[in-house]
Write a protein that holds these residues in place. Structure first.
Motif, PDB file in Angstrom:
ATOM      1  N   TYR A 279      11.312 -40.931   6.695  1.00  0.00           N
ATOM      2  CA  TYR A 279      11.934 -39.854   5.920  1.00  0.00           C
ATOM      3  C   TYR A 279      11.126 -38.570   6.057  1.00  0.00           C
ATOM      4  O   TYR A 279      11.689 -37.482   6.169  1.00  0.00           O
ATOM      5  CB  TYR A 279      12.131 -40.295   4.467  1.00  0.00           C
ATOM      6  N   TYR A 280       9.851 -38.704   6.084  1.00  0.00           N
ATOM      7  CA  TYR A 280       8.978 -37.570   6.368  1.00  0.00           C
ATOM      8  C   TYR A 280       9.358 -36.980   7.728  1.00  0.00           C
ATOM      9  O   TYR A 280       9.549 -35.767   7.888  1.00  0.00           O
ATOM     10  CB  TYR A 280       7.523 -38.053   6.374  1.00  0.00           C
ATOM     11  N   PHE A 281       9.526 -37.870   8.685  1.00  0.00           N
ATOM     12  CA  PHE A 281       9.880 -37.458  10.043  1.00  0.00           C
ATOM     13  C   PHE A 281      11.179 -36.650  10.072  1.00  0.00           C
ATOM     14  O   PHE A 281      11.271 -35.627  10.752  1.00  0.00           O
ATOM     15  CB  PHE A 281      10.011 -38.710  10.929  1.00  0.00           C
ATOM     16  N   LEU A 282      12.145 -37.097   9.307  1.00  0.00           N
ATOM     17  CA  LEU A 282      13.435 -36.390   9.281  1.00  0.00           C
ATOM     18  C   LEU A 282      13.273 -34.964   8.750  1.00  0.00           C
ATOM     19  O   LEU A 282      13.925 -34.036   9.243  1.00  0.00           O
ATOM     20  CB  LEU A 282      14.450 -37.143   8.421  1.00  0.00           C
ATOM     21  N   THR A 283      12.408 -34.788   7.777  1.00  0.00           N
ATOM     22  CA  THR A 283      12.220 -33.429   7.234  1.00  0.00           C
ATOM     23  C   THR A 283      11.457 -32.547   8.222  1.00  0.00           C
ATOM     24  O   THR A 283      11.713 -31.353   8.300  1.00  0.00           O
ATOM     25  CB  THR A 283      11.482 -33.451   5.877  1.00  0.00           C
TER      26      THR A 283
ATOM     27  N   TRP B 225      20.919 -30.923  13.246  1.00  0.00           N
ATOM     28  CA  TRP B 225      19.905 -31.749  12.594  1.00  0.00           C
ATOM     29  C   TRP B 225      20.550 -32.930  11.877  1.00  0.00           C
ATOM     30  O   TRP B 225      20.086 -34.066  12.000  1.00  0.00           O
ATOM     31  CB  TRP B 225      19.088 -30.934  11.589  1.00  0.00           C
TER      32      TRP B 225
ATOM     33  N   LEU C 234      11.720 -32.893  11.428  1.00  0.00           N
ATOM     34  CA  LEU C 234      12.761 -32.606  12.416  1.00  0.00           C
ATOM     35  C   LEU C 234      13.625 -31.424  11.962  1.00  0.00           C
ATOM     36  O   LEU C 234      14.025 -30.576  12.767  1.00  0.00           O
ATOM     37  CB  LEU C 234      13.638 -33.854  12.565  1.00  0.00           C
ATOM     38  N   PHE C 235      13.887 -31.396  10.689  1.00  0.00           N
ATOM     39  CA  PHE C 235      14.652 -30.280  10.130  1.00  0.00           C
ATOM     40  C   PHE C 235      13.929 -28.958  10.384  1.00  0.00           C
ATOM     41  O   PHE C 235      14.513 -27.984  10.845  1.00  0.00           O
ATOM     42  CB  PHE C 235      14.848 -30.491   8.627  1.00  0.00           C
TER      43      PHE C 235
ATOM     44  N   ILE D  27       5.540 -30.544   2.622  1.00  0.00           N
ATOM     45  CA  ILE D  27       6.904 -30.091   2.339  1.00  0.00           C
ATOM     46  C   ILE D  27       7.052 -28.574   2.328  1.00  0.00           C
ATOM     47  O   ILE D  27       8.071 -28.050   1.867  1.00  0.00           O
ATOM     48  CB  ILE D  27       7.441 -30.686   1.009  1.00  0.00           C
TER      49      ILE D  27
ATOM     50  N   LEU E 120      16.403 -31.740   1.137  1.00  0.00           N
ATOM     51  CA  LEU E 120      15.262 -32.241   1.931  1.00  0.00           C
ATOM     52  C   LEU E 120      14.223 -32.899   1.044  1.00  0.00           C
ATOM     53  O   LEU E 120      13.552 -33.852   1.436  1.00  0.00           O
ATOM     54  CB  LEU E 120      14.621 -31.091   2.702  1.00  0.00           C
TER      55      LEU E 120
ATOM     56  N   LEU F 234      15.513 -36.247   0.359  1.00  0.00           N
ATOM     57  CA  LEU F 234      15.386 -37.048   1.570  1.00  0.00           C
ATOM     58  C   LEU F 234      13.928 -37.450   1.815  1.00  0.00           C
ATOM     59  O   LEU F 234      13.646 -38.549   2.278  1.00  0.00           O
ATOM     60  CB  LEU F 234      15.917 -36.243   2.761  1.00  0.00           C
ATOM     61  N   PHE F 235      13.029 -36.559   1.474  1.00  0.00           N
ATOM     62  CA  PHE F 235      11.605 -36.837   1.638  1.00  0.00           C
ATOM     63  C   PHE F 235      11.215 -38.090   0.850  1.00  0.00           C
ATOM     64  O   PHE F 235      10.352 -38.855   1.255  1.00  0.00           O
ATOM     65  CB  PHE F 235      10.795 -35.629   1.172  1.00  0.00           C
TER      66      PHE F 235
END
Lengths: 181, 181
Positions: free
Chosen positions: B152-156, A170, B158-159, B33, A101, A104-105
């Motif tokens: 990419y922030y959004f994806l984390t 996810w 979402l996680f 994070i 993550l 990915l961030f």
DNA sequence: AGACACATGTAAAGCGTTACATGATTCT
DNA sequence: AGAATCATGTAACGCTTTACATGTGTCT
């Protein structure tokens, strides 16, 4: 025992199920509780030594199988008390760290394809974990009525199932979002 | 930098978004994070010192606000290269440790009620976390198109949403199972 | 006045991983 | 013959947490 190192309690707890060697304890950790805990020999053997010094476990000689003599540890009454004290206190902590993550961030520095690939690899890894807990769940279901301890084991396996499923869901969602970008 | 300590890369990564002080970096970690990473001042300040020694970041004096002078760090070209090297390597690891599952695994030593209570507390803690990521998700959705980094922030985020939901669903299921025992 | 946020950092202790060392037995 | 498993353990290193130290500015 001085400060409260959780490794001590893991060992004490496992010894309430049955007497074991340090080697056995390691294997038990790597199978039964690997979804949410981990410990190496470098922690287990020194911990056993300290636990014995404090009278929380005691040594017994096992029959020789191969290699060095087996040292079979069992929990003492005072060890059981120590464990109960810990079990009765509230205030547990979760420690999680996901390098994926983090990478990915900072995904803006890479291409979409690279990020998607990373997520898919994560998905595959955890698909394997999910399949593994599936097997555990199945074989546990069969012996569930034999012993109350099995129910608690079952609950932790269920936990594994839920988180691995969440990881996979996810990952699928994340890849879909990246594709639509 | 010698061995590969992930803290170095977290700092370098955050500095690609904007120049910051050590204090700012800590806050950024605790907000953006915190769902999947953590670091204390005791790691951040020494890391910054080493990163500067190796030329991966450089110091700049910031205006004084209150307390001591702010030292604003920025990433250098060579720091960026170092970060890219790390980002491009595969092989990320997950570290998870859940004390609650450990205690539950040994739940046979406690009463059903005690175990159920523990699970419900876990549920409540994570309900709060879920609500929190909900807010993040909402406010992020509004600025999503401004910058690719936001995705990419959004994806984390979402996680985080997925795992907190999984925790809660597991907790509900687990309590139900205990009740039927 | 007191609490809190800003902002820097160090030192010590504790925790965890990795590598090393040793050697027997069993399986292929 | 060679690899894998059984079984013990230590030492070094690295990472992380906690406690300490210091002091200003702002808010209640």
């Amino acid at each position: 025992m001085s400060k409260e190192n959780t490794t001590f309690y893991v060992i004490l707890g496992l010894l309430t199920h049955q007497d074991m060697t340090g080697y056995d304890i390691k294997k038990r950790i790597d199978t039964a509780i690997s979804n949410f805990w981990d410990a190496g020999y470098g922690q287990i053997y020194p911990a056993l030594k300290l636990l014995e010094k404090d009278g929380f476990v005691k040594k017994g000689l096992g029959e020789k199988s191969k290699g060095p003599n087996r040292i079979i540890y069992s929990i003492t009454e005072s060890g059981r008390n120590e464990l109960m004290k810990w079990l009765s206190t509230p205030g547990e902590k979760e420690y999680v760290k996901y390098e994926i993550l983090l990478k990915l961030f900072f995904g803006g520095l890479l291409t979409k394809a690279e990020n998607a690939k990373r997520i898919m690899e994560f998905r595959e890894r955890n698909k394997k974990n999910l399949d593994m807990v599936g097997l555990y769940k199945q074989s546990l279901s069969k012996v569930l009525k034999e012993d109350e301890d099995h129910y608690y084991y079952f609950l932790t396996v269920l936990f594994g199932e839920h988180i691995y499923k969440a990881y996979i869901e996810w990952a699928d969602e994340a890849v879909a979002i990246l594709k639509n970008l």
